[in-house]
Enzyme design. Sequence first.
Site, PDB file in Angstrom:
ATOM      1  N   ASP A 129       0.866  -1.177   0.000  1.00 29.26           N
ATOM      2  CA  ASP A 129       0.000   0.000   0.000  1.00 29.26           C
ATOM      3  C   ASP A 129       0.903   1.227   0.000  1.00 29.26           C
ATOM      4  O   ASP A 129       2.099   1.138   0.298  1.00 29.26           O
ATOM      5  CB  ASP A 129      -0.883  -0.003   1.265  1.00 29.26           C
ATOM      6  N   SER A 130       0.315   2.366  -0.285  1.00 32.57           N
ATOM      7  CA  SER A 130       1.077   3.607  -0.241  1.00 32.57           C
ATOM      8  C   SER A 130       1.509   3.944   1.189  1.00 32.57           C
ATOM      9  O   SER A 130       2.394   4.761   1.393  1.00 32.57           O
ATOM     10  CB  SER A 130       0.230   4.748  -0.795  1.00 32.57           C
ATOM     11  N   CYS A 168      -3.695  -0.820  -2.189  1.00 37.43           N
ATOM     12  CA  CYS A 168      -3.986   0.609  -2.383  1.00 37.43           C
ATOM     13  C   CYS A 168      -4.953   0.798  -3.559  1.00 37.43           C
ATOM     14  O   CYS A 168      -4.697   0.307  -4.670  1.00 37.43           O
ATOM     15  CB  CYS A 168      -2.671   1.313  -2.676  1.00 37.43           C
ATOM     16  N   GLU A 173      -4.991   9.094   9.406  1.00 36.37           N
ATOM     17  CA  GLU A 173      -3.603   8.984   9.882  1.00 36.37           C
ATOM     18  C   GLU A 173      -3.467   9.581  11.283  1.00 36.37           C
ATOM     19  O   GLU A 173      -2.708   9.111  12.110  1.00 36.37           O
ATOM     20  CB  GLU A 173      -2.659   9.755   8.946  1.00 36.37           C
ATOM     21  N   CYS A 215     -11.041   3.663  -0.661  1.00 36.71           N
ATOM     22  CA  CYS A 215      -9.707   4.072  -0.207  1.00 36.71           C
ATOM     23  C   CYS A 215      -9.380   3.257   1.037  1.00 36.71           C
ATOM     24  O   CYS A 215     -10.255   3.060   1.895  1.00 36.71           O
ATOM     25  CB  CYS A 215      -9.705   5.567   0.119  1.00 36.71           C
ATOM     26  N   HIS A 258      -7.890   3.840   3.755  1.00 38.58           N
ATOM     27  CA  HIS A 258      -8.043   4.463   5.075  1.00 38.58           C
ATOM     28  C   HIS A 258      -9.496   4.555   5.536  1.00 38.58           C
ATOM     29  O   HIS A 258      -9.764   4.648   6.731  1.00 38.58           O
ATOM     30  CB  HIS A 258      -7.485   5.891   5.059  1.00 38.58           C
TER      31      HIS A 258
HETATM   32  N1  DGL Z   1      -3.806   3.984  -0.074  1.00 40.53           N
HETATM   33  C1  DGL Z   1      -4.470   5.042  -0.793  1.00 40.53           C
HETATM   34  C2  DGL Z   1      -5.735   4.523  -1.468  1.00 40.53           C
HETATM   35  O1  DGL Z   1      -6.282   3.520  -1.068  1.00 40.53           O
HETATM   36  C3  DGL Z   1      -4.825   6.200   0.125  1.00 40.53           C
HETATM   37  C4  DGL Z   1      -3.640   6.956   0.676  1.00 40.53           C
HETATM   38  C5  DGL Z   1      -2.862   7.709  -0.379  1.00 40.53           C
HETATM   39  O2  DGL Z   1      -3.353   8.735  -0.894  1.00 40.53           O
HETATM   40  O3  DGL Z   1      -1.771   7.260  -0.700  1.00 40.53           O
HETATM   41  O4  DGL Z   1      -6.182   5.108  -2.417  1.00 40.53           O
END
Ligand code: DGL
Length: 266
Positions: free
Chosen positions: A10-11, A73, A152, A184, A186
């Site tokens: 993931d990011s 992600c 976060e 997303c 999060h």
């Molecule tokens: N992991 C990203 C997503 O699911 C969200 C966080 C980011 O912007 O990197 O789109």
Amino acid sequence: MSSSAIGVFDSGLGGLTVLKELRAAMPNESFVYLGDVARLPYGTKSSAVVTRYAKSCARFFDPHETKLMVVACNTATAMALPALKTAEKSEVFGVIAPGVRAARQVTRKKKVLVLATPSTVRSGAYLQEFKLQDPSISVQQLACPLLVPLAEEGWFNHSATAEVIRHYLSSLRTWDFDTVLLGCTHYPLLQDSFRKVFPEEIAVVHGGQELGKEIRDYLMASGLRNPLSVPGTLRFCATDEIPASLPIVSSLFGADIPFETVDISV
Ligand code: DGL
């Protein structure tokens, strides 16, 4: 091969919401998680940059030690899944198709609102996937960039988070949907805040469980299921140091999760 791990990237740390679902669906499998926290967020970046980042995350997983890869992600799935599928030797799974399946299963009026990052919305990947799975479903999309930093920060059930969600929704002319798809990583952490904003008759879903089922079925069909009946192992890696007791980590996996800092730059 069957006892090797599943790579999940993931990011950042939001993908731990996906890892949690995968672990619940397949407790005997081992997982290696990579959070590219050094380059978070992906959700505001261009397709070329996200694809480059996603490819470097994918290269982190040794194909001899990882039997398949999960792009946890949404933004990376939206922008880079086809490129990763072409480049990688192992099977690659994304989060968009399972999310759409989850929404399809609950929408009665066939009207869905997708909440996601600006880059995911811009990519049109959710619109395409709904068209593929059920073109009769009408889909609205809304970019909610501030929700990632709120998650976060650990403001999962906070009046400010609910207020930000309300603010984004105020740009919709009508609330013509019965299902909200959280597009997303999060956003599942903010369920309580979403529930404050949406009336009970509106379903709020994400694709985590569907993804778990999809991968479990794939492992079964391809004979790659871990034959051991003991619980699998977990390894947590990140591209920058992870401070102790971060709310995202502790709320999903408890306190004191040891993260290895890894360098994936080439
Ligand atoms: N992991 C990203 C997503 O699911 C969200 C966080 C980011 O912007 O990197 O789109």
